[in-house]
Design a protein around this motif. Structure first.
Motif, PDB file in Angstrom:
ATOM      1  N   LEU A  28       0.829  -1.202   0.000  1.00 22.62           N
ATOM      2  CA  LEU A  28       0.000   0.000   0.000  1.00 22.62           C
ATOM      3  C   LEU A  28       0.867   1.256   0.000  1.00 22.62           C
ATOM      4  O   LEU A  28       0.540   2.253  -0.655  1.00 22.62           O
ATOM      5  CB  LEU A  28      -0.930   0.001   1.208  1.00 22.62           C
ATOM      6  N   ALA A  29       1.993   1.202   0.701  1.00 22.31           N
ATOM      7  CA  ALA A  29       2.887   2.356   0.771  1.00 22.31           C
ATOM      8  C   ALA A  29       3.511   2.676  -0.584  1.00 22.31           C
ATOM      9  O   ALA A  29       3.898   3.826  -0.831  1.00 22.31           O
ATOM     10  CB  ALA A  29       3.979   2.119   1.806  1.00 22.31           C
ATOM     11  N   THR A  30       3.608   1.687  -1.462  1.00 18.28           N
ATOM     12  CA  THR A  30       4.133   1.944  -2.813  1.00 18.28           C
ATOM     13  C   THR A  30       3.082   2.562  -3.723  1.00 18.28           C
ATOM     14  O   THR A  30       3.399   2.957  -4.846  1.00 18.28           O
ATOM     15  CB  THR A  30       4.639   0.648  -3.469  1.00 18.28           C
ATOM     16  N   GLU A  60      -8.498  -1.030   9.730  1.00 15.30           N
ATOM     17  CA  GLU A  60      -8.406   0.392  10.023  1.00 15.30           C
ATOM     18  C   GLU A  60      -6.957   0.851  10.076  1.00 15.30           C
ATOM     19  O   GLU A  60      -6.611   1.932   9.580  1.00 15.30           O
ATOM     20  CB  GLU A  60      -9.097   0.695  11.357  1.00 15.30           C
ATOM     21  N   SER A  61      -6.070   0.028  10.639  1.00 22.09           N
ATOM     22  CA  SER A  61      -4.673   0.435  10.722  1.00 22.09           C
ATOM     23  C   SER A  61      -3.953   0.313   9.385  1.00 22.09           C
ATOM     24  O   SER A  61      -2.848   0.834   9.225  1.00 22.09           O
ATOM     25  CB  SER A  61      -3.932  -0.349  11.803  1.00 22.09           C
ATOM     26  N   LEU A  62      -4.586  -0.333   8.409  1.00 23.61           N
ATOM     27  CA  LEU A  62      -4.072  -0.325   7.034  1.00 23.61           C
ATOM     28  C   LEU A  62      -4.626   0.844   6.214  1.00 23.61           C
ATOM     29  O   LEU A  62      -4.314   0.971   5.038  1.00 23.61           O
ATOM     30  CB  LEU A  62      -4.414  -1.648   6.337  1.00 23.61           C
ATOM     31  N   GLY A  63      -5.438   1.657   6.846  1.00 25.23           N
ATOM     32  CA  GLY A  63      -5.999   2.817   6.158  1.00 25.23           C
ATOM     33  C   GLY A  63      -7.486   2.729   5.918  1.00 25.23           C
ATOM     34  O   GLY A  63      -8.099   3.694   5.451  1.00 25.23           O
ATOM     35  N   GLY A  64      -8.064   1.569   6.238  1.00 26.12           N
ATOM     36  CA  GLY A  64      -9.504   1.412   6.078  1.00 26.12           C
ATOM     37  C   GLY A  64      -9.894   0.960   4.689  1.00 26.12           C
ATOM     38  O   GLY A  64      -9.247   1.294   3.693  1.00 26.12           O
ATOM     39  N   VAL A  65     -10.955   0.161   4.635  1.00 22.59           N
ATOM     40  CA  VAL A  65     -11.468  -0.310   3.343  1.00 22.59           C
ATOM     41  C   VAL A  65     -11.954   0.880   2.536  1.00 22.59           C
ATOM     42  O   VAL A  65     -12.635   1.777   3.052  1.00 22.59           O
ATOM     43  CB  VAL A  65     -12.610  -1.326   3.568  1.00 22.59           C
ATOM     44  N   GLY A  66     -11.578   0.886   1.270  1.00 25.21           N
ATOM     45  CA  GLY A  66     -11.957   2.013   0.404  1.00 25.21           C
ATOM     46  C   GLY A  66     -11.466   1.792  -1.008  1.00 25.21           C
ATOM     47  O   GLY A  66     -11.419   0.667  -1.491  1.00 25.21           O
ATOM     48  N   ASP A  67     -11.058   2.870  -1.654  1.00 20.75           N
ATOM     49  CA  ASP A  67     -10.650   2.799  -3.059  1.00 20.75           C
ATOM     50  C   ASP A  67      -9.400   1.958  -3.269  1.00 20.75           C
ATOM     51  O   ASP A  67      -9.191   1.415  -4.356  1.00 20.75           O
ATOM     52  CB  ASP A  67     -10.404   4.206  -3.611  1.00 20.75           C
ATOM     53  N   ARG A  68      -8.552   1.856  -2.228  1.00 20.30           N
ATOM     54  CA  ARG A  68      -7.282   1.156  -2.402  1.00 20.30           C
ATOM     55  C   ARG A  68      -7.150  -0.100  -1.557  1.00 20.30           C
ATOM     56  O   ARG A  68      -6.164  -0.825  -1.690  1.00 20.30           O
ATOM     57  CB  ARG A  68      -6.118   2.096  -2.082  1.00 20.30           C
ATOM     58  N   LEU A  69      -8.107  -0.378  -0.706  1.00 21.22           N
ATOM     59  CA  LEU A  69      -8.031  -1.566   0.156  1.00 21.22           C
ATOM     60  C   LEU A  69      -9.385  -2.256   0.202  1.00 21.22           C
ATOM     61  O   LEU A  69     -10.410  -1.618   0.433  1.00 21.22           O
ATOM     62  CB  LEU A  69      -7.604  -1.173   1.574  1.00 21.22           C
ATOM     63  N   HIS A  70      -9.356  -3.565  -0.033  1.00 28.25           N
ATOM     64  CA  HIS A  70     -10.567  -4.376   0.064  1.00 28.25           C
ATOM     65  C   HIS A  70     -10.226  -5.615   0.876  1.00 28.25           C
ATOM     66  O   HIS A  70      -9.067  -6.033   0.951  1.00 28.25           O
ATOM     67  CB  HIS A  70     -11.063  -4.754  -1.332  1.00 28.25           C
TER      68      HIS A  70
END
Length: 260
Positions: A28-30, A60-70
């Protein structure tokens, strides 16, 4: 292809202290988009237990489900689960460029304790699911997109015995054996297949005595850290590793198996 356009599937992401979590965070950081798979009932039945914050806290600590995380929950004991996970990623993000099959079923059984049921279940989750995930990844991959990557995980069973964890050792050892054949099957399509052996990594599962013994067996005097493994995966997923395929990368800090 820039990292911002890459999509990755990372399996075995259910604890913030785990390798899968560190890999997802690194990718995700990339700038990549990431689907993470978990099967929390397995953690719940292990001595180390589930993440105290639950999957909601992990996500949540990965940034939360959304456009970039499922996120999906899937039990790889089900032979249909690998294809379903890949379908969910494609449905959400349109394509998948990188597969990281980090998941594992762990259960201690010696030769005297060995059961057919545990052998079958460990094989299904650890080895069969890795092969079927690779198949599903290859089926959806658009070869016009450079940078196809499959990254599997073993645990050093090709380097030393694990007589007290036979179902785990046998099934994870199969990953090392399948790497070269899967790599050859996909080489002409520009997809690389490599396997990481991370060695002993501190993810909170070892008791004090084992922790001491392992620490003495590593030149640095400590266990590996999940983020160190994640950096190896990030490199294998990058354009810099395009010339590497069919390899088992023993990224285990010079582990000496065992120092008394």
């Amino acid at each position: 292809m820039t990292s911002e356009t890459r999509v990755a599937v990372v399996t075995g992401v259910s604890r913030r202290i785990g390798i899968g979590y560190a890999i997802a965070r690194e990718l995700l950081a990339t700038g990549a988009k990431v689907l993470v798979q978990s099967w929390t009932p397995h953690d719940a039945e292990q001595p180390w237990g589930s993440d105290p914050a639950g999957m909601d806290g992990v996500l949540e600590s990965l940034g939360g489900v959304g456009d970039r995380l499922h996120h999906v929950e899937a039990d790889f004991a089900d032979p249909a689960a690998p294809a379903w996970v890949m379908e969910q990623a494609v449905g959400r993000f349109g394509h998948v460029d990188v597969l990281v099959a980090n998941h594992a079923r762990s259960n201690r059984q010696s030769l005297a304790e060995l059961t057919a049921a545990e052998l079958d279940l460990s094989w299904a989750v650890n080895a069969r699911a890795s092969a079927l995930l690779t198949q599903a990844f290859a089926a959806q991959h658009d070869d016009r997109r450079a940078g196809g990557r499959v990254i599997l995980f073993t645990s050093g069973q090709h380097l030393a015995p694990m007589p007290d964890e036979l179902p785990y050792a046998i099934s994870k050892g199969a990953i090392q054996q399948m790497t070269l054949s899967l790599a050859d099957a996909l080489a002409d399509r520009g997809i690389t297949v490599n396997t990481v052996n991370p060695g002993p990594v501190d993810t909170g599962w070892a008791g004090p005595e084992l922790a001491r013994r392992v620490g003495r067996s590593l030149p640095a005097g400590r266990w590996g850290r999940p983020e160190e493994v994640a950096r190896v995966v990030r490199w294998l997923a990058s354009d810099e590793a395009a010339w590497i395929t069919g390899q088992v990368i023993n990224a285990e800090g010079g582990f000496r198996r065992w120092v008394p």
